[in-house]
Design an enzyme around this catalytic site. Sequence first.
Site, PDB file in Angstrom:
ATOM      1  CE1 TYR A  97      32.781  46.967  37.119  1.00  0.00           C
ATOM      2  CE2 TYR A  97      34.098  46.785  39.108  1.00  0.00           C
ATOM      3  CZ  TYR A  97      33.248  47.506  38.307  1.00  0.00           C
ATOM      4  OH  TYR A  97      32.892  48.770  38.686  1.00  0.00           O
ATOM      5  CG  ASP A 121      40.626  29.822  43.555  1.00  0.00           C
ATOM      6  OD1 ASP A 121      40.004  30.902  43.671  1.00  0.00           O
ATOM      7  OD2 ASP A 121      41.839  29.701  43.763  1.00  0.00           O
ATOM      8  CG  LEU A 158      47.990  35.829  39.587  1.00  0.00           C
ATOM      9  CD1 LEU A 158      48.789  34.840  40.417  1.00  0.00           C
ATOM     10  CD2 LEU A 158      47.462  35.168  38.309  1.00  0.00           C
ATOM     11  CB  SER A 184      31.767  40.753  41.016  1.00  0.00           C
ATOM     12  OG  SER A 184      32.665  39.676  40.924  1.00  0.00           O
ATOM     13  CB  ALA A 185      32.640  37.498  36.720  1.00  0.00           C
ATOM     14  CE  LYS A 224      30.551  43.909  44.617  1.00  0.00           C
ATOM     15  NZ  LYS A 224      30.421  45.374  44.642  1.00  0.00           N
ATOM     16  CE1 TYR A 270      44.105  48.984  39.506  1.00  0.00           C
ATOM     17  CE2 TYR A 270      42.606  47.150  39.926  1.00  0.00           C
ATOM     18  CZ  TYR A 270      43.615  47.729  39.177  1.00  0.00           C
ATOM     19  OH  TYR A 270      44.140  47.045  38.116  1.00  0.00           O
ATOM     20  CE1 TYR A 329      33.095  41.867  46.497  1.00  0.00           C
ATOM     21  CE2 TYR A 329      33.437  39.832  45.279  1.00  0.00           C
ATOM     22  CZ  TYR A 329      33.351  41.205  45.306  1.00  0.00           C
ATOM     23  OH  TYR A 329      33.497  41.916  44.147  1.00  0.00           O
TER      24      TYR A 329
HETATM   25  N1  UDP Z   1      46.194  32.869  42.502  1.00  0.00           N
HETATM   26  C1  UDP Z   1      47.386  32.222  42.788  1.00  0.00           C
HETATM   27  N2  UDP Z   1      48.215  32.767  43.743  1.00  0.00           N
HETATM   28  C2  UDP Z   1      47.911  33.927  44.409  1.00  0.00           C
HETATM   29  C3  UDP Z   1      46.687  34.581  44.106  1.00  0.00           C
HETATM   30  C4  UDP Z   1      45.855  34.015  43.143  1.00  0.00           C
HETATM   31  O1  UDP Z   1      47.692  31.177  42.217  1.00  0.00           O
HETATM   32  O2  UDP Z   1      48.696  34.361  45.273  1.00  0.00           O
HETATM   33  C5  UDP Z   1      45.305  32.301  41.472  1.00  0.00           C
HETATM   34  C6  UDP Z   1      43.920  31.956  41.969  1.00  0.00           C
HETATM   35  O3  UDP Z   1      43.907  30.643  42.504  1.00  0.00           O
HETATM   36  C7  UDP Z   1      43.095  32.085  40.696  1.00  0.00           C
HETATM   37  C8  UDP Z   1      43.809  33.204  39.919  1.00  0.00           C
HETATM   38  O4  UDP Z   1      45.128  33.282  40.470  1.00  0.00           O
HETATM   39  O5  UDP Z   1      43.197  30.905  39.941  1.00  0.00           O
HETATM   40  C9  UDP Z   1      43.133  34.564  40.066  1.00  0.00           C
HETATM   41  O6  UDP Z   1      42.943  34.817  41.439  1.00  0.00           O
HETATM   42  P1  UDP Z   1      42.443  36.218  41.978  1.00  0.00           P
HETATM   43  O7  UDP Z   1      42.317  36.107  43.475  1.00  0.00           O
HETATM   44  O8  UDP Z   1      43.310  37.303  41.452  1.00  0.00           O
HETATM   45  O9  UDP Z   1      41.014  36.413  41.289  1.00  0.00           O
HETATM   46  P2  UDP Z   1      39.656  35.525  41.414  1.00  0.00           P
HETATM   47  O10 UDP Z   1      39.922  34.333  42.268  1.00  0.00           O
HETATM   48  O11 UDP Z   1      38.686  36.453  42.012  1.00  0.00           O
HETATM   49  O12 UDP Z   1      39.321  35.147  40.008  1.00  0.00           O
END
Ligand code: UDP
Length: 339
Positions: free
Chosen positions: A176, A295, A199, A124-125, A152, A11, A148
Amino acid sequence: MRVLVTGGAGYIGSHTVVQLLAAGHQVEVVDSFANAKASVVPRIEALTGSLLTVHAFDVCDRDKTEALLAGGAFEAVIHFAGFKAVGESVAEPLSYYDNNLDSTLSLVRAMNRHGVRRLVFSSSATVYGADPELPMREELPTSATNPYGWTKVMQEQILRDVAAADHSWRIGLLRYFNPVGAHPSGTMGEDPQGNPNNLVPFIAQVAVGRRERLAVFGGDYDTPDGTCLRDYIHVEDLAAGHVAALHRLQAMAEPVGVWNLGTGQGTSVLEMVAAFSRAVGRDLPYDIVERRAGDIAVSYADPSRAHAELGWRAVKSVDDMCADAWRWQSANPQGYPDA
Ligand code: UDP
């Protein structure tokens, strides 16, 4: 420059390859196609008018990696290849440590042996850990909340140690935030296999009718609307950050540079759903459900160092991200056509 891109069919890799070619670099890709589709290659070629040399193997294979670096006359490498699904890393930690550490060790060993000592690395952040100070600055201590993330943190450490042992290395660690969106042509984008973990790909699949409803993970966070805030960055801005970092390595006095690639803005899950609904032109169905384990409530970058040192900043809005993601998803409802 002659640049090798590992994971260049994936991607973020594919979008970066298009921009490298547009900037006049000579690019070769190595990709195992474990999480990428071969049909991205003619699409890159159509967008750039260039033929792309692609090596289809896994950089964990030391002999093949060694042979590629021995014969390639590369001046730099951008290393994207790696496993990236947080949940899967919790279920299968050994395969994550094996794959992500092995690929980096194999690559860096071969680069070192053949005097290719310029590297841009996909970090990654997530390395800011469970409870970071905000906004996240590059000086903060690193940590992780899942295997994961630890891969990193560990890969960053390996690369710092390699550069400390030999100061002729120039390494850029790019942290990122949340990459989303697609190429504005609608011909390249994110194509997760199976159930999307992230998301925006999930919302896009709801919008195109592949999934019924979005589950919003948690509505009771200490944020303005109760849902988590993330720093979403357009994949085109992210790709431009790699080109800027590659150029910066040439002039860098220190062996290692660390740069956040984010916008500095937090957007909530519900704001993202609203933005995607605007792009599609109708409301998208969702339910607010339990929080997802692991999260953090809020994540956003301090992107000022990348601006000062790379001359780079993200320019695309959340509406641009959703419009481009929707153009890609609606033109390619099942993703890339490969079986
Ligand atoms: N999220 C959600 N539903 C989903 C996937 C993600 O509500 O089906 C929320 C998740 O809890 C987080 C935000 O969207 O608050 C971003 O999630 P993602 O997995 O995309 O990125 P990361 O957790 O790595 O920041």
